[in-house]
Design a protein around this motif. Structure first.
Motif, PDB file in Angstrom:
ATOM      1  N   LEU A 272     -15.164   7.591  -3.007  1.00 19.66           N
ATOM      2  CA  LEU A 272     -15.196   9.044  -3.540  1.00 19.66           C
ATOM      3  C   LEU A 272     -14.148   8.950  -1.980  1.00 19.66           C
ATOM      4  O   LEU A 272     -13.240  10.203  -2.606  1.00 19.66           O
ATOM      5  N   LEU A 273     -14.080   9.165  -0.461  1.00 23.65           N
ATOM      6  CA  LEU A 273     -13.923   9.789  -0.009  1.00 23.65           C
ATOM      7  C   LEU A 273     -12.607   8.843   1.330  1.00 23.65           C
ATOM      8  O   LEU A 273     -12.071   9.601   0.911  1.00 23.65           O
ATOM      9  N   ARG A 274     -12.617   7.269   0.555  1.00 22.47           N
ATOM     10  CA  ARG A 274     -11.266   6.968   0.796  1.00 22.47           C
ATOM     11  C   ARG A 274     -10.288   7.152  -0.345  1.00 22.47           C
ATOM     12  O   ARG A 274      -8.976   7.366   0.483  1.00 22.47           O
ATOM     13  N   THR A 275     -10.344   7.747  -1.136  1.00 20.21           N
ATOM     14  CA  THR A 275      -8.695   8.494  -1.667  1.00 20.21           C
ATOM     15  C   THR A 275      -8.473   9.563  -0.868  1.00 20.21           C
ATOM     16  O   THR A 275      -7.290  10.176  -0.547  1.00 20.21           O
ATOM     17  N   SER A 276      -9.595  10.303  -0.231  1.00 21.57           N
ATOM     18  CA  SER A 276      -9.199  11.545   0.316  1.00 21.57           C
ATOM     19  C   SER A 276      -8.787  11.608   1.566  1.00 21.57           C
ATOM     20  O   SER A 276      -7.478  11.822   2.178  1.00 21.57           O
ATOM     21  N   PHE A 277      -9.516   9.769   2.213  1.00 23.68           N
ATOM     22  CA  PHE A 277      -8.452   9.898   3.605  1.00 23.68           C
ATOM     23  C   PHE A 277      -7.484   9.460   3.406  1.00 23.68           C
ATOM     24  O   PHE A 277      -7.290   9.322   4.508  1.00 23.68           O
TER      25      PHE A 277
ATOM     26  N   SER B  61     -21.598  10.320   7.551  1.00 23.59           N
ATOM     27  CA  SER B  61     -20.611   9.169   7.116  1.00 23.59           C
ATOM     28  C   SER B  61     -19.855   8.492   8.035  1.00 23.59           C
ATOM     29  O   SER B  61     -19.631   7.775   8.289  1.00 23.59           O
ATOM     30  N   MET B  62     -18.904   9.576   8.268  1.00 27.71           N
ATOM     31  CA  MET B  62     -17.446   9.178   9.088  1.00 27.71           C
ATOM     32  C   MET B  62     -18.110   8.829  10.419  1.00 27.71           C
ATOM     33  O   MET B  62     -17.481   7.859  11.326  1.00 27.71           O
TER      34      MET B  62
ATOM     35  N   GLU C 143     -18.082   3.573  13.125  1.00 25.88           N
ATOM     36  CA  GLU C 143     -18.417   3.093  14.543  1.00 25.88           C
ATOM     37  C   GLU C 143     -18.862   1.404  14.322  1.00 25.88           C
ATOM     38  O   GLU C 143     -19.010   0.276  15.029  1.00 25.88           O
ATOM     39  N   GLU C 144     -19.106   1.173  12.959  1.00 28.43           N
ATOM     40  CA  GLU C 144     -19.698   0.389  11.814  1.00 28.43           C
ATOM     41  C   GLU C 144     -18.217  -1.014  10.941  1.00 28.43           C
ATOM     42  O   GLU C 144     -18.485  -0.087   9.886  1.00 28.43           O
ATOM     43  N   PRO C 145     -18.065  -1.458  11.918  1.00 31.05           N
ATOM     44  CA  PRO C 145     -16.575  -2.846  10.771  1.00 31.05           C
ATOM     45  C   PRO C 145     -16.637  -3.054   9.407  1.00 31.05           C
ATOM     46  O   PRO C 145     -16.281  -2.925   8.912  1.00 31.05           O
ATOM     47  N   GLU C 146     -18.029  -3.023   9.492  1.00 35.24           N
ATOM     48  CA  GLU C 146     -18.776  -3.525   7.939  1.00 35.24           C
ATOM     49  C   GLU C 146     -18.823  -2.206   7.392  1.00 35.24           C
ATOM     50  O   GLU C 146     -19.119  -2.946   6.185  1.00 35.24           O
TER      51      GLU C 146
ATOM     52  N   ALA D 110     -17.728  -0.297   4.353  1.00 31.50           N
ATOM     53  CA  ALA D 110     -17.096   0.124   3.357  1.00 31.50           C
ATOM     54  C   ALA D 110     -15.838   1.492   3.755  1.00 31.50           C
ATOM     55  O   ALA D 110     -14.912   1.629   3.728  1.00 31.50           O
ATOM     56  N   LEU D 111     -16.067   2.495   4.829  1.00 33.67           N
ATOM     57  CA  LEU D 111     -15.503   3.756   5.189  1.00 33.67           C
ATOM     58  C   LEU D 111     -14.700   3.277   5.879  1.00 33.67           C
ATOM     59  O   LEU D 111     -14.186   3.818   6.763  1.00 33.67           O
ATOM     60  N   HIS D 112     -15.235   2.140   6.836  1.00 35.71           N
ATOM     61  CA  HIS D 112     -14.616   1.892   7.753  1.00 35.71           C
ATOM     62  C   HIS D 112     -12.773   1.766   8.055  1.00 35.71           C
ATOM     63  O   HIS D 112     -12.177   3.005   9.006  1.00 35.71           O
TER      64      HIS D 112
END
Length: 184
Positions: free
Chosen positions: A57-62, A102-103, A108-111, A113-115
């Motif tokens: 959901l967020l990747r597209t918006s980001f 979540s952001m 802070e977490e390279p692993e 999915a949103l990093h």
């Protein structure tokens, strides 16, 4: 992917977007599936974790916000570009209740999915800030991580019931402190 599976995935994303905007990122996965008129197993087949659903959901918006930063970076004044993009970013984060947590975790977490999307978003803001600093319209003791943290703080404040107006007013106050030319 089969056409019916694609249709289910697309419907899940639309419904999840509406449910998350209304209930926040902790909305029930079962509720999302029910409102999308699919079984929970179908939801979990497409999105095995809450984070994978958020990422989709967020990747597209980001990515759109990152592209928007690149667009405004070459148009308008550095101050207008930074101000307008920050307003868009804050509006996005406050529209999606709870997304800021979540952001902040993802950056802070390279692993996560949103990093990658969060890192790209922070870098986009840093470029706009650097452009404003180079034009001598923004303080030089602020960096991209500070801008990301400020957006996060305003998103959190905007998520608090009854504080939306205060968040908007304080955004202008803080932006006025970041910009050396006070007209925001």
């Amino acid at each position: 992917m089969r056409a019916d599976a694609r249709a289910n995935r697309d419907r899940l994303l639309v419904v999840a977007g509406a449910v998350l905007a209304e209930q926040g990122v902790d909305a029930s996965m079962r509720d999302i599936a029910r409102k999308a008129e699919v079984g929970l197993a179908t939801l979990l087949r497409h999105f095995p974790t809450r984070e994978s659903l958020l990422e989709a959901l967020l990747r597209t918006s980001f990515d759109e916000l990152t592209a928007r930063a690149a667009e405004v970076e070459t148009t308008g004044s550095p101050q207008q570009a930074l101000t307008g993009w920050l307003r868009d970013f804050v509006a996005f984060t406050t529209h999606h209740n709870g997304v800021v947590t979540s952001m902040v975790k993802a950056i802070e977490e390279p692993e996560s999915a949103l990093h990658a999307s969060c890192v790209a978003l922070r870098a986009a803001g840093a470029r706009l800030l650097t452009r404003a600093q180079d034009a001598d319209v923004a303080r030089t003791d602020v960096d991209g991580a500070d801008i990301f943290a400020l957006v996060s703080a305003f998103a959190w404040l905007g998520d608090q019931p009854g504080h939306e107006a205060r968040a908007k007013r304080l955004f202008d106050v803080v932006l006025g402190a970041v910009l050396t030319d006070r007209a925001v």
